[in-house]
Each structure stands twice: as structure tokens, then as C-alpha cells.
Design an enzyme around this catalytic site. Structure first.
Site, short mmCIF file in Angstrom:
data_model
loop_
_atom_site.label_atom_id
_atom_site.label_comp_id
_atom_site.label_asym_id
_atom_site.label_seq_id
_atom_site.Cartn_x
_atom_site.Cartn_y
_atom_site.Cartn_z
N HIS A 198 0.85 -1.21 0.00
CA HIS A 198 0.00 0.00 0.00
C HIS A 198 0.87 1.24 0.00
O HIS A 198 2.08 1.17 0.21
CB HIS A 198 -0.90 0.03 1.24
CG HIS A 198 -0.15 0.19 2.54
ND1 HIS A 198 0.59 -0.82 3.11
CD2 HIS A 198 0.01 1.26 3.36
CE1 HIS A 198 1.15 -0.40 4.22
NE2 HIS A 198 0.83 0.87 4.41
N ARG A 265 8.49 -8.43 15.61
CA ARG A 265 8.84 -7.10 15.10
C ARG A 265 7.85 -6.09 15.70
O ARG A 265 6.64 -6.34 15.74
CB ARG A 265 8.74 -7.09 13.57
CG ARG A 265 8.93 -5.70 12.96
CD ARG A 265 8.92 -5.76 11.43
NE ARG A 265 8.66 -4.47 10.85
CZ ARG A 265 9.60 -3.57 10.50
NH1 ARG A 265 10.88 -3.84 10.68
NH2 ARG A 265 9.25 -2.41 9.99
C1 GA4 Z 1 -2.55 2.70 5.67
C2 GA4 Z 1 -1.65 3.61 6.51
C3 GA4 Z 1 -2.04 3.65 7.98
O1 GA4 Z 1 -1.63 2.45 8.62
C4 GA4 Z 1 -3.57 3.84 8.16
C5 GA4 Z 1 -4.25 2.65 7.51
C6 GA4 Z 1 -5.77 2.59 7.60
C7 GA4 Z 1 -6.21 1.69 8.76
O2 GA4 Z 1 -5.55 0.69 9.06
O3 GA4 Z 1 -7.25 2.00 9.38
C8 GA4 Z 1 -6.25 2.10 6.22
C9 GA4 Z 1 -4.99 2.14 5.29
C10 GA4 Z 1 -4.01 2.97 6.06
C11 GA4 Z 1 -5.29 2.77 3.91
C12 GA4 Z 1 -6.62 2.36 3.29
C13 GA4 Z 1 -7.71 2.15 4.35
C14 GA4 Z 1 -7.34 2.94 5.59
C15 GA4 Z 1 -6.90 0.75 6.17
C16 GA4 Z 1 -7.58 0.75 4.86
C17 GA4 Z 1 -7.91 -0.33 4.18
C18 GA4 Z 1 -3.90 4.07 9.62
C19 GA4 Z 1 -4.07 4.91 7.25
O4 GA4 Z 1 -4.26 6.07 7.54
O5 GA4 Z 1 -4.33 4.38 6.03
#
Ligand code: GA4
Length: 323
Positions: A198, A265
């Protein structure tokens, strides 16, 4: 004879040999240029001599480890993550699996103190550790963003950091715990322990991990590169919002974490974000007739909604392209 550059960062045209490591104690204008180069080439770099005290990092690490060492029934009291709180083997709301457990917290001090009650037997100690850590990494994040503003020769050099410093900033903090593999021989590479590919939606991410490997970044040519862990360094990731504001000059980096270690980790991320009502659009300095705006203006709340309606690995910024 070609003399190899002593710096891990080469000029834009040559192929880089390693992940950029930037010493923040060096000369300011030199660092500003190195940061911009690293963000253009990788959307990622590491920093050393960052100024965040070891003791502050150590306290949050200890709090994280003692939380994850609790029995599952205790940890569940801080969950489910919706999106904040304790999450286990899931990411977001759309069925993305992550073979890890985590704590996701808003950086707002009121929200932290409220949540601490379900996380720690000593909520005051926990909130102090989190708040001190946030203060340290937020400062580092803003310093890096100001250096970026200088390196990009922006008229308003603090345009990025101002969003993070705003009292209504939507920044979040996450502690990820990737459990140890009990028997490495039984580890199945088709079912890895980890967090899938991602990019981060925010402006900038600051990550610190213990000495267990797992983080990988995807280079522009598609090659996955492992990032060696070093608890004394911070890793810095360009997020989607920064890509949009720089009109694609700095690109968010795709990354993932895959672990297979007999030691767990633990990584701690600060995601520097704008306030929910902030507008994100390519900065005027980044737009010209030769480089027209690649993205339409959008609010951070709109972007967040899009992110949560999609899957973790989706290229959500594509939805905001002008054509
Ligand atoms: C990815 C980056 C961060 O960890 C996060 C994630 C968020 C979550 O886990 O709630 C998201 C992910 C992240 C991106 C797309 C969406 C939102 C899970 C998901 C499938 C906290 C963020 O801000 O975006």
C-alpha cells in the site's frame, strides 16, 4: 575512470545503489537537496542524528511490548479497531487481512487519554509515553517538511508543516506487532506474517522499528527492496497527500511488511495529516503550462472517505486525477 559517489544518493540519471540515509546534522541547504532527491527517486529515505531522544522512543516501545504481551481477552478490551483501538489480523473495513496486531490512535491528547484506560493498567504513564513520543516525532516530521519546502524552493516553505502543526490536524499513530514465528521451518511463504502492499494516504510517515527485519519498499521499476532495520534511525515515507500537493513531483512510496523471525517485530508509525477540512491541491509553485495540474482539489475528509471505502492496496489517488 568513474569514481563512485561517496553519498548513497546519486544524481537523478544514475541508478541508486542503496536506500538514501540522510544525516540531519549536516548543512541545511545540502540536506534540503538530498531530501528532495530521495523523495523524487524513492519517495522514501532514512534519517540519522534526528534529535528524538532515545529515552522517549524506549518508553513507547516498552509500553507497546507490555500491551501486546497481555492475554488476548485483555487486549480485546481496547478493540475492535473502528478504526481506532486494538486490531488483530485485520486492516480497515474491507476485509484486508494483516497477520499482525496493532494499536491505532488519534494523536489528539484527549482521545489518547480516553483510550489509555482500556490499554494500560497505568493509563497516565501510557498517555505520557504516547504524548511525549508524538511531540518528538511531530517536531521531526515538521522539520523534514520545512526542509522539503526549502529544497523545492517554495514561496511558502512551511505550507506542509503548517497542516501538521494545526491543532485540528488529523495525524494518527500506530504501533504494529508482528508476532514471532514459532518454528521457522514451518513458516509458509504463501501465508506470510505481515501488512500488504500500500501507500500511506497522509502527507508524511515517520517509522521506527526494533531490530527485526520486515519492511520492504517498491522501487519505481517495480523491484521490491528490503529495508534493513535500525532502531536508531527513522524511516520517512512520502504519502499520497504530499504527492498531490507537489503535483506528482514527489511520489508516495508503495511498501509492505513481511516478517519471518523468531523475534517479534515492533514498529511505531506517526502519520502526519492535514485537518479534516483542509483542501489538498497541487501548489501553484508546482504547476505550469508545461506541468498542468494532475489532480483536482479535494478535502482531506473526502480523501479519507475514499481510502476507507477501497482496499488497502488500491491506488486511491487515481480517483482524483484530472484526466
Ligand atoms: C494505511 C496507513 C495507515 O496504517 C492507516 C491505515 C488505515 C487503517 O488501518 O485504518 C487504512 C490504510 C491505512 C489505507 C486504506 C484504508 C485505511 C486501512 C484501509 C484499508 C492508519 C491509514 O491512515 O491508512
Amino acid at each position: 575512470m568513474v569514481v563512485p559517489s561517496p553519498s548513497p544518493i546519486r544524481s537523478k540519471k544514475t541508478k541508486a545503489v542503496g536506500i538514501p540515509v540522510i544525516d540531519l546534522s549536516l548543512n541545511r541547504s545540502a540536506i534540503a537537496e538530498l531530501i528532495v532527491n530521495a523523495c523524487e527517486d524513492y519517495g522514501f529515505f532514512k534519517v540519522v542524528n534526528h534529535g528524538v531522544p532515545k529515552e522517549i522512543i524506549g518508553r513507547l516501545e516498552e509500553e507497546g511490548l507490555s500491551f501486546f504481551a497481555k492475554p488476548s481477552s485483555e487486549k480485546q478490551k481496547a478493540g475492535p479497531a473502528s478504526p481506532f483501538g486494538y486490531g488483530c489480523k485485520n486492516i480497515g473495513f474491507n476485509g484486508d487481512r494483516g497477520e499482525l496486531e496493532y494499536l491505532l490512535l488519534h494523536t489528539n491528547p484527549v482521545s489518547i487519554s480516553e483510550r489509555s484506560k482500556a490499554i494500560s493498567n497505568d493509563p497516565t504513564e501510557f498517555s505520557c509515553a504516547v504524548n511525549d513520543y508524538i511531540q518528538g516525532v511531530r517536531e521531526l516530521c515538521c522539520e523534514i517538511l520545512d526542509l522539503m519546502g526549502e529544497g523545492l524552493w517554495l514561496q511558502d516553505k512551511m505550507v506542509f508543516s503548517r497542516m501538521i502543526r494545526d491543532v485540528h490536524s488529523d495525524s494518527v499513530i500506530r504501533v504494529n506487532h508482528y508476532p514471532a514465528v514459532k518454528d521457522v521451518k514451518e513458516w509458509d511463504p504463501c501465508d506470510p506474517i505481515g501488512f500488504g502492499e500500500h501507500s500511506d494516504p497522509q502527507i508524511l510517515t515517520i517509522l521506527r522499528s526494533n531490530d527485526v527485519p520486515g519492511l520492504q519498499i517498491r522501487l519505481r521499476d517495480g523491484l521490491w527492496v528490503p529495508v534493513p532495520p535500525d532502531p536508531t534511525e527513522f524511516c520517512v515515507f512520502v504519502g499520497d497527500a504530499l504527492e498531490a500537493m507537489t503535483n506528482g513531483r514527489l511520489m508516495s512510496v508503495r511498501h509492505r511488511a513481511l516478517t519471518s523471525s523468531v523475534k517479534a517485530r515492533l514498529s511505531m508509525m506517526y502519520f502526519g495529516a492535514p485537518p479534516l477540512n483542509a483542501w489538498i491541491s497541487p501548489l501553484p509553485d508546482m504547476v505550469s503550462p508545461q506541468k498542468p495540474s494532475l489532480f483536482r482539489p479535494f478535502s482531506w475528509v473526502e480523501y479519507k472517505k475514499a481510502a476507507y471505502s477501497l482496499r488497502l492496496g488500491d491506488r486511491r489517488l487515481d480517483l482524483f486525477k484530472t484526466n
